[in-house]
Design a protein around this motif. Sequence first.
Motif, PDB file in Angstrom:
ATOM      1  N   THR A   1      24.818  32.570 -45.046  1.00 56.17           N
ATOM      2  CA  THR A   1      26.044  33.549 -44.792  1.00 56.17           C
ATOM      3  C   THR A   1      25.528  34.769 -43.832  1.00 56.17           C
ATOM      4  OG1 THR A   1      26.838  32.565 -46.511  1.00 56.17           O
ATOM      5  CG2 THR A   1      27.923  34.590 -45.362  1.00 56.17           C
ATOM      6  N   TYR A   2      24.537  35.375 -44.348  1.00 56.89           N
ATOM      7  CA  TYR A   2      24.077  36.587 -43.790  1.00 56.89           C
ATOM      8  C   TYR A   2      23.434  36.553 -42.240  1.00 56.89           C
ATOM      9  CZ  TYR A   2      21.504  41.048 -43.002  1.00 56.89           C
ATOM     10  OH  TYR A   2      20.999  42.259 -42.432  1.00 56.89           O
ATOM     11  N   ASP A   3      22.910  35.251 -41.986  1.00 57.85           N
ATOM     12  CA  ASP A   3      22.445  35.072 -40.775  1.00 57.85           C
ATOM     13  C   ASP A   3      23.388  34.406 -39.547  1.00 57.85           C
ATOM     14  OD1 ASP A   3      19.852  35.771 -41.567  1.00 57.85           O
ATOM     15  OD2 ASP A   3      19.080  33.513 -41.974  1.00 57.85           O
ATOM     16  N   HIS A   4      24.509  33.832 -40.219  1.00 55.49           N
ATOM     17  CA  HIS A   4      25.605  33.012 -39.270  1.00 55.49           C
ATOM     18  C   HIS A   4      26.760  33.609 -39.320  1.00 55.49           C
ATOM     19  CE1 HIS A   4      22.156  30.009 -40.166  1.00 55.49           C
ATOM     20  NE2 HIS A   4      22.561  29.754 -38.850  1.00 55.49           N
ATOM     21  N   SER A   5      27.399  34.581 -40.319  1.00 51.04           N
ATOM     22  CA  SER A   5      28.618  35.088 -40.073  1.00 51.04           C
ATOM     23  C   SER A   5      28.451  36.473 -39.777  1.00 51.04           C
ATOM     24  CB  SER A   5      29.386  34.831 -41.425  1.00 51.04           C
ATOM     25  OG  SER A   5      30.416  35.734 -41.859  1.00 51.04           O
ATOM     26  N   ARG A   6      29.388  36.759 -38.655  1.00 52.62           N
ATOM     27  CA  ARG A   6      29.374  38.281 -38.309  1.00 52.62           C
ATOM     28  C   ARG A   6      29.935  38.994 -39.226  1.00 52.62           C
ATOM     29  NH1 ARG A   6      29.902  35.639 -33.315  1.00 52.62           N
ATOM     30  NH2 ARG A   6      32.535  36.089 -33.216  1.00 52.62           N
ATOM     31  N   PHE A   7      31.175  38.401 -39.850  1.00 55.58           N
ATOM     32  CA  PHE A   7      31.930  39.157 -40.839  1.00 55.58           C
ATOM     33  C   PHE A   7      31.158  39.601 -42.227  1.00 55.58           C
ATOM     34  CE2 PHE A   7      34.276  38.226 -44.850  1.00 55.58           C
ATOM     35  CZ  PHE A   7      34.953  39.432 -44.735  1.00 55.58           C
ATOM     36  N   HIS A   8      30.370  38.655 -42.500  1.00 59.53           N
ATOM     37  CA  HIS A   8      29.712  38.894 -43.901  1.00 59.53           C
ATOM     38  C   HIS A   8      28.643  39.807 -43.360  1.00 59.53           C
ATOM     39  CE1 HIS A   8      32.010  35.064 -45.039  1.00 59.53           C
ATOM     40  NE2 HIS A   8      31.746  35.904 -46.288  1.00 59.53           N
ATOM     41  N   ARG A   9      28.043  39.667 -42.253  1.00 59.24           N
ATOM     42  CA  ARG A   9      26.687  40.411 -42.460  1.00 59.24           C
ATOM     43  C   ARG A   9      26.932  42.030 -42.158  1.00 59.24           C
ATOM     44  NH1 ARG A   9      21.387  38.922 -38.792  1.00 59.24           N
ATOM     45  NH2 ARG A   9      20.242  40.852 -39.081  1.00 59.24           N
ATOM     46  N   ALA A  10      28.188  42.200 -41.589  1.00 64.47           N
ATOM     47  CA  ALA A  10      28.681  43.629 -41.479  1.00 64.47           C
ATOM     48  C   ALA A  10      29.054  44.055 -42.813  1.00 64.47           C
ATOM     49  CB  ALA A  10      29.728  43.761 -40.514  1.00 64.47           C
ATOM     50  N   LEU A  11      29.488  43.353 -43.796  1.00 66.57           N
ATOM     51  CA  LEU A  11      30.029  43.534 -45.104  1.00 66.57           C
ATOM     52  C   LEU A  11      28.763  43.889 -45.896  1.00 66.57           C
ATOM     53  CD1 LEU A  11      32.509  43.622 -47.026  1.00 66.57           C
ATOM     54  CD2 LEU A  11      31.816  41.436 -47.520  1.00 66.57           C
ATOM     55  N   TYR A  12      27.567  43.059 -45.660  1.00 66.20           N
ATOM     56  CA  TYR A  12      26.597  43.253 -46.483  1.00 66.20           C
ATOM     57  C   TYR A  12      25.542  44.371 -45.785  1.00 66.20           C
ATOM     58  CZ  TYR A  12      27.759  38.522 -47.998  1.00 66.20           C
ATOM     59  OH  TYR A  12      28.523  37.435 -48.562  1.00 66.20           O
ATOM     60  N   ASP A  13      25.405  44.576 -44.618  1.00 67.29           N
ATOM     61  CA  ASP A  13      24.611  45.669 -44.144  1.00 67.29           C
ATOM     62  C   ASP A  13      25.377  46.950 -44.479  1.00 67.29           C
ATOM     63  OD1 ASP A  13      22.828  44.259 -42.818  1.00 67.29           O
ATOM     64  OD2 ASP A  13      23.797  44.166 -40.804  1.00 67.29           O
ATOM     65  N   GLN A  14      26.690  47.128 -44.628  1.00 65.78           N
ATOM     66  CA  GLN A  14      27.338  48.351 -44.980  1.00 65.78           C
ATOM     67  C   GLN A  14      26.983  48.619 -46.557  1.00 65.78           C
ATOM     68  OE1 GLN A  14      31.605  48.164 -44.766  1.00 65.78           O
ATOM     69  NE2 GLN A  14      31.965  50.281 -44.936  1.00 65.78           N
ATOM     70  N   ALA A  15      26.788  47.421 -47.276  1.00 71.29           N
ATOM     71  CA  ALA A  15      26.483  47.698 -48.627  1.00 71.29           C
ATOM     72  C   ALA A  15      24.898  47.859 -49.073  1.00 71.29           C
ATOM     73  CB  ALA A  15      26.917  46.369 -49.514  1.00 71.29           C
ATOM     74  N   GLY A  16      24.315  47.752 -47.933  1.00 75.45           N
ATOM     75  CA  GLY A  16      22.709  47.710 -47.976  1.00 75.45           C
ATOM     76  C   GLY A  16      22.004  46.685 -48.905  1.00 75.45           C
ATOM     77  N   VAL A  17      22.773  45.303 -48.490  1.00 77.34           N
ATOM     78  CA  VAL A  17      22.401  44.275 -49.143  1.00 77.34           C
ATOM     79  C   VAL A  17      21.721  43.321 -48.399  1.00 77.34           C
ATOM     80  CG1 VAL A  17      22.803  42.536 -50.848  1.00 77.34           C
ATOM     81  CG2 VAL A  17      23.701  44.797 -51.201  1.00 77.34           C
ATOM     82  N   ARG A  18      20.356  42.659 -48.498  1.00 75.46           N
ATOM     83  CA  ARG A  18      19.984  41.802 -47.722  1.00 75.46           C
ATOM     84  C   ARG A  18      19.430  40.776 -48.516  1.00 75.46           C
ATOM     85  NH1 ARG A  18      18.654  43.501 -42.409  1.00 75.46           N
ATOM     86  NH2 ARG A  18      16.714  42.043 -42.449  1.00 75.46           N
ATOM     87  N   PRO A  19      19.081  39.401 -47.931  1.00 74.62           N
ATOM     88  CA  PRO A  19      18.568  38.351 -48.632  1.00 74.62           C
ATOM     89  C   PRO A  19      17.242  38.542 -49.397  1.00 74.62           C
ATOM     90  CG  PRO A  19      19.439  37.821 -46.252  1.00 74.62           C
ATOM     91  CD  PRO A  19      19.408  39.106 -46.377  1.00 74.62           C
TER      92      PRO A  19
ATOM     93  N   ILE B   1      22.551  39.706 -57.819  1.00 72.85           N
ATOM     94  CA  ILE B   1      23.673  39.264 -57.196  1.00 72.85           C
ATOM     95  C   ILE B   1      25.133  40.215 -57.148  1.00 72.85           C
ATOM     96  CG2 ILE B   1      25.469  37.174 -57.450  1.00 72.85           C
ATOM     97  CD1 ILE B   1      22.968  35.496 -58.053  1.00 72.85           C
ATOM     98  N   ARG B   2      25.059  41.233 -58.397  1.00 74.87           N
ATOM     99  CA  ARG B   2      26.224  41.783 -58.487  1.00 74.87           C
ATOM    100  C   ARG B   2      26.123  42.920 -57.530  1.00 74.87           C
ATOM    101  NH1 ARG B   2      25.192  41.988 -65.341  1.00 74.87           N
ATOM    102  NH2 ARG B   2      25.343  39.622 -65.468  1.00 74.87           N
ATOM    103  N   ALA B   3      25.362  43.271 -56.961  1.00 78.92           N
ATOM    104  CA  ALA B   3      25.292  44.150 -55.678  1.00 78.92           C
ATOM    105  C   ALA B   3      25.958  43.558 -54.423  1.00 78.92           C
ATOM    106  CB  ALA B   3      23.901  44.750 -55.439  1.00 78.92           C
ATOM    107  N   VAL B   4      26.212  42.370 -54.622  1.00 83.35           N
ATOM    108  CA  VAL B   4      26.715  41.665 -53.082  1.00 83.35           C
ATOM    109  C   VAL B   4      28.178  41.903 -53.157  1.00 83.35           C
ATOM    110  CG1 VAL B   4      26.998  39.432 -52.207  1.00 83.35           C
ATOM    111  CG2 VAL B   4      24.857  39.850 -53.318  1.00 83.35           C
TER     112      VAL B   4
END
Length: 443
Positions: free
Chosen positions: A35-53, A62-65
């Motif tokens: 999801t992080y690699d292929h979804s622009r929506f999710h990647r932006a959400l995760y980058d904003q939260a500072g969570v990477r694979p 997982i609870r930080a996602v």
Amino acid sequence: MVDHPIYWNPVIETLPRQKLRALQLKKFKRIFAWTYDHSRFHRALYDQAGVRPEDIRTFEDIRAVPKVEKSMMRDIQRKDPFPYGDALCVPLEEVTEFRQTSGTTGQPVYQPDTWQDWEWWAECWACILWAQGYRPSDRVFLPFGYNIFVAFWAGHYAAEKIGCEVVPGGVLDTKARILKMQELRATAMMATPTYVLGMADTARKMGIDPAALSIRRITCAGEPGAGIPSTKKRMQDAWGAKVFDHAGATEIGAWSFECAEQPFGMHVNEGMFLVEIEDIETGEIIEEPGRRGKMVITAFDRQAQPCVRFDSKDVIEWDSEPCRCGRTFRLIKGGVVGRADDITKVKGVLLAPSAIEEVVRSIEGLGDEYEVIVDKVGDSDRISLKVELLPEARGNRKAVEAALVDQLRLKTNLRYDLEFNDYGQLPRYEVKAKRFKDLRKDH
């Protein structure tokens, strides 16, 4: 008579808990990275939260996602790649299936699936149907309108996958469906609880006893009814069949099922999904049984538009006991109680609409239909309940009313303005019923 195995996937369904949890963590890491690699929506959400694979090592990580809500999906869709927008993780030409949510709580969400995703849907459903006793000898009648909603589409393909004969009854009306089931001696069907009860009522008006038909198992979805004891009893008594609960969603998949042991609850298909229960007020993850919260869910194997930590709003609780069936998948007690959106305070009391359904359908002399209206008189809440009195109970109305008042006070701790109607006066529904109306927001 062929001796079939108990489990559809015996390795996964009976995997020891420690190994099952290890598998879940491994599969979460995989879908999160995808999801992080292929979804622009999710990647932006995760980058904003500072969570990477690489940050996901334990279940606590997982609870930080960040969670995803349906409203977020509405905001990004109807844009390029049209109509799915930035959550689409595959080239548009790989999408083979389109479905959308019912739109009962707002603008529908579009759901794309690849052929692999659709095979995954069918595999989830095959596990459900096999656990409920469906076998290749069954002739399964599907009395739903084949449409853009996912409804029982995947159930249809799963029934074929496990070897059942499938009879699609989509364009037939209710009377024609009953006659076709009678003609073909169908042994199973799938429908919403509302429609199961409605079909039984129609059959009786046609002079056909639904229990005299050959239906022996019914799978319900779309509403909490099959997990409510009094509603389940009405359906089972009417059809002389076992009724099984199931919960799923367009954006999620077929994530839970009641097995043939009927343990007053549903298994989470933990080989395919990760279910977390979150305290509605504090956000704390609930691990222990007996505490209700809302479900946050991840589908491990769905790739076109992933479901990662989706806030479903479904209210559930863990059961304290394993099931007698031998599956190691955890149970949710009593199935899905309702939606967090629907649980509301009336006169200072927390009320779940399913509690009213349990009461109404436990009272002898009342019909299946009812309607609840919450509004305000001045600054005070008022809750009205409309019910139907069966013709044979007309001479016993006072006793029926007394029993209704008593059980409502006991089960919901509220007093209601009651309105008794003649049988057949309240609205009938074929798919999902809308029996609870909160008008206070209009004031």
